[in-house]
Design a protein around this motif. Structure first.
Motif, PDB file in Angstrom:
ATOM      1  N   GLN A 302      90.247  39.336  93.776  1.00  0.00           N
ATOM      2  CA  GLN A 302      91.266  39.364  94.826  1.00  0.00           C
ATOM      3  C   GLN A 302      92.373  40.376  94.490  1.00  0.00           C
ATOM      4  O   GLN A 302      92.778  41.166  95.338  1.00  0.00           O
ATOM      5  N   HIS A 303      92.848  40.352  93.249  1.00  0.00           N
ATOM      6  CA  HIS A 303      93.912  41.277  92.855  1.00  0.00           C
ATOM      7  C   HIS A 303      93.422  42.720  92.904  1.00  0.00           C
ATOM      8  O   HIS A 303      94.153  43.625  93.334  1.00  0.00           O
ATOM      9  N   ALA A 304      92.206  42.952  92.468  1.00  0.00           N
ATOM     10  CA  ALA A 304      91.651  44.307  92.516  1.00  0.00           C
ATOM     11  C   ALA A 304      91.541  44.798  93.958  1.00  0.00           C
ATOM     12  O   ALA A 304      91.785  45.978  94.241  1.00  0.00           O
ATOM     13  N   VAL A 313      93.777  51.558  92.997  1.00  0.00           N
ATOM     14  CA  VAL A 313      92.518  51.296  92.285  1.00  0.00           C
ATOM     15  C   VAL A 313      91.362  51.746  93.169  1.00  0.00           C
ATOM     16  O   VAL A 313      91.401  51.580  94.394  1.00  0.00           O
ATOM     17  N   ALA A 314      90.338  52.325  92.530  1.00  0.00           N
ATOM     18  CA  ALA A 314      89.102  52.689  93.217  1.00  0.00           C
ATOM     19  C   ALA A 314      87.981  51.792  92.703  1.00  0.00           C
ATOM     20  O   ALA A 314      87.936  51.480  91.507  1.00  0.00           O
ATOM     21  N   THR A 315      87.090  51.382  93.584  1.00  0.00           N
ATOM     22  CA  THR A 315      85.999  50.483  93.221  1.00  0.00           C
ATOM     23  C   THR A 315      84.660  51.114  93.595  1.00  0.00           C
ATOM     24  O   THR A 315      84.493  51.602  94.715  1.00  0.00           O
ATOM     25  N   THR A 316      83.752  51.125  92.633  1.00  0.00           N
ATOM     26  CA  THR A 316      82.405  51.656  92.877  1.00  0.00           C
ATOM     27  C   THR A 316      81.383  50.689  92.295  1.00  0.00           C
ATOM     28  O   THR A 316      81.715  49.844  91.450  1.00  0.00           O
ATOM     29  N   ALA A 325      88.538  51.228  88.658  1.00  0.00           N
ATOM     30  CA  ALA A 325      89.231  52.252  87.868  1.00  0.00           C
ATOM     31  C   ALA A 325      90.512  52.645  88.595  1.00  0.00           C
ATOM     32  O   ALA A 325      90.619  52.523  89.819  1.00  0.00           O
ATOM     33  N   LEU A 326      91.479  53.127  87.845  1.00  0.00           N
ATOM     34  CA  LEU A 326      92.731  53.579  88.439  1.00  0.00           C
ATOM     35  C   LEU A 326      92.513  54.853  89.244  1.00  0.00           C
ATOM     36  O   LEU A 326      91.741  55.729  88.850  1.00  0.00           O
TER      37      LEU A 326
END
Length: 341
Positions: A302-304, A313-316, A325-326
């Motif tokens: 949830q925080h991410a 933040v980027a999410t892959t 990752a930032l």
């Protein structure tokens, strides 16, 4: 009443508890609060000159960019800044034409400076001309002389190119990160949260924002709104009242080298979310992130997600896992002393 405050002046703020600058909002003003999309390059140029003139102390804790700028300029400020030293005094009043928040880049801002009407130049510089021995150039600029204008714009370009350009990406990253933080605060807590958290010394007592200042002014915003301009080099707040336009409030970015920016973000993002951001200095899966911060898997996810929506933040996907990752904005918030390398 509206319109009684002197127009076209950059008033400096300072930490003086006994005197206040009071901005009074109407409902229309609260609906028209905006944050500048980019740093005001002309104003940052002028303020960087001022910070260099004040010596290593600079009136506040030194930021990584200011330390790097001092290293770049060293003892050559007079040669690099030229006539900027005449229009940027070490403290107090700054000419209003140095504020160009609508310009999206430095070249456009300088072009606007070169087009300031002679009457406004004379009004702006009237505060500087009573100095014991104003130079001939300054008197000519106040009269609107074309050659004096060209000298000013040429020296702005020369100083920016030789001194500020090497660290300009750092300034841009800091302002972008601050803008993202204000957006997140607005989403979490609304206008009240935004105005209450810009600066720890300010007090939001609806409908008035109180800012400690050496000058006592009550400024009704009169339904024209407020433009917030984050500044890398401003050591204190600056206010510019503009007829028929939003009032401009320049405020300093937070440079927290001792405790880390994540700690400074705690009251705004919440301590857990700030810890999640700090934990992503090294990319992590959701499971690893939960372990690093000591929260549940659902809480970490949830925080991410919130940080991703804020652009921090980027999410892959990496195989069957999700990797966080930032982004450059997130890195800017946590860079600290590492940015000064």
């Amino acid at each position: 009443m509206c319109g009684l405050t002197p127009a076209g002046r950059l008033f400096p703020g300072s930490i003086v508890i006994s005197v206040m600058l009071r901005l009074e909002f109407t409902d229309a003003d609260l609906r028209q609060i905006t944050v500048a999309a980019t740093p005001d390059a002309v104003l940052e140029t002028a303020l960087s000159v001022r910070r260099l003139r004040t010596g290593p102390g600079g009136g506040s804790r030194s930021s990584p960019g200011l330390r790097r700028l001092r290293h770049v300029v060293k003892g050559g400020l007079a040669a690099r800044a030229g006539v900027l030293l005449e229009v940027v005094p070490p403290d107090g009043f700054l000419p209003d034409f140095l504020l160009q928040p609508e310009a999206r880049d430095f070249a456009t801002g300088v072009e606007l400076v070169g087009q300031v009407p002679a009457t406004l130049l004379a009004a702006d510089l009237s505060e500087l001309l009573p100095s014991p021995r104003p130079s001939r150039w300054l008197r000519e600029l106040a009269s609107g002389d074309a050659a004096a204008r060209r000298t000013l714009t040429a020296d702005l370009h020369a100083y920016f190119g030789s001194s500020l350009a090497p660290i300009w990406p750092l300034v841009q990253a800091g302002v972008a990160a601050d803008r993202s933080l204000r957006a997140e605060t607005l989403l979490r807590g609304g206008i009240d949260a935004l105005l209450a958290t810009i600066n720890p010394w300010w007090r939001w007592r609806p409908p008035v924002l109180e800012i400690p200042s050496p000058l006592a002014y009550h400024v009704p915003l009169c339904g024209r709104g407020l433009l917030l301009v984050p500044s890398y080099f401003a050591p204190t707040s600056l206010l510019a009242w503009r007829p028929d336009q939003p009032t401009v409030l320049v405020y300093p970015l937070c440079h927290n080298d001792r405790t880390g920016f994540a700690d400074a973000l705690g009251p705004l993002l919440g301590r857990t979310r700030a810890a999640v951001l700090a934990a992503l200095r090294d990319p992590a899966t959701t499971t690893s992130l939960a372990e690093r911060v000591g929260v549940s898997l659902a809480s970490a996810s949830q925080h991410a997600t919130v940080l991703r929506n804020a652009g921090l933040v980027a999410t892959t996907r990496a195989g069957g896992a999700v990797l966080h990752a930032l982004t450059p904005l997130g890195e800017a918030l946590l860079r600290g002393d590492a940015a000064a390398g």
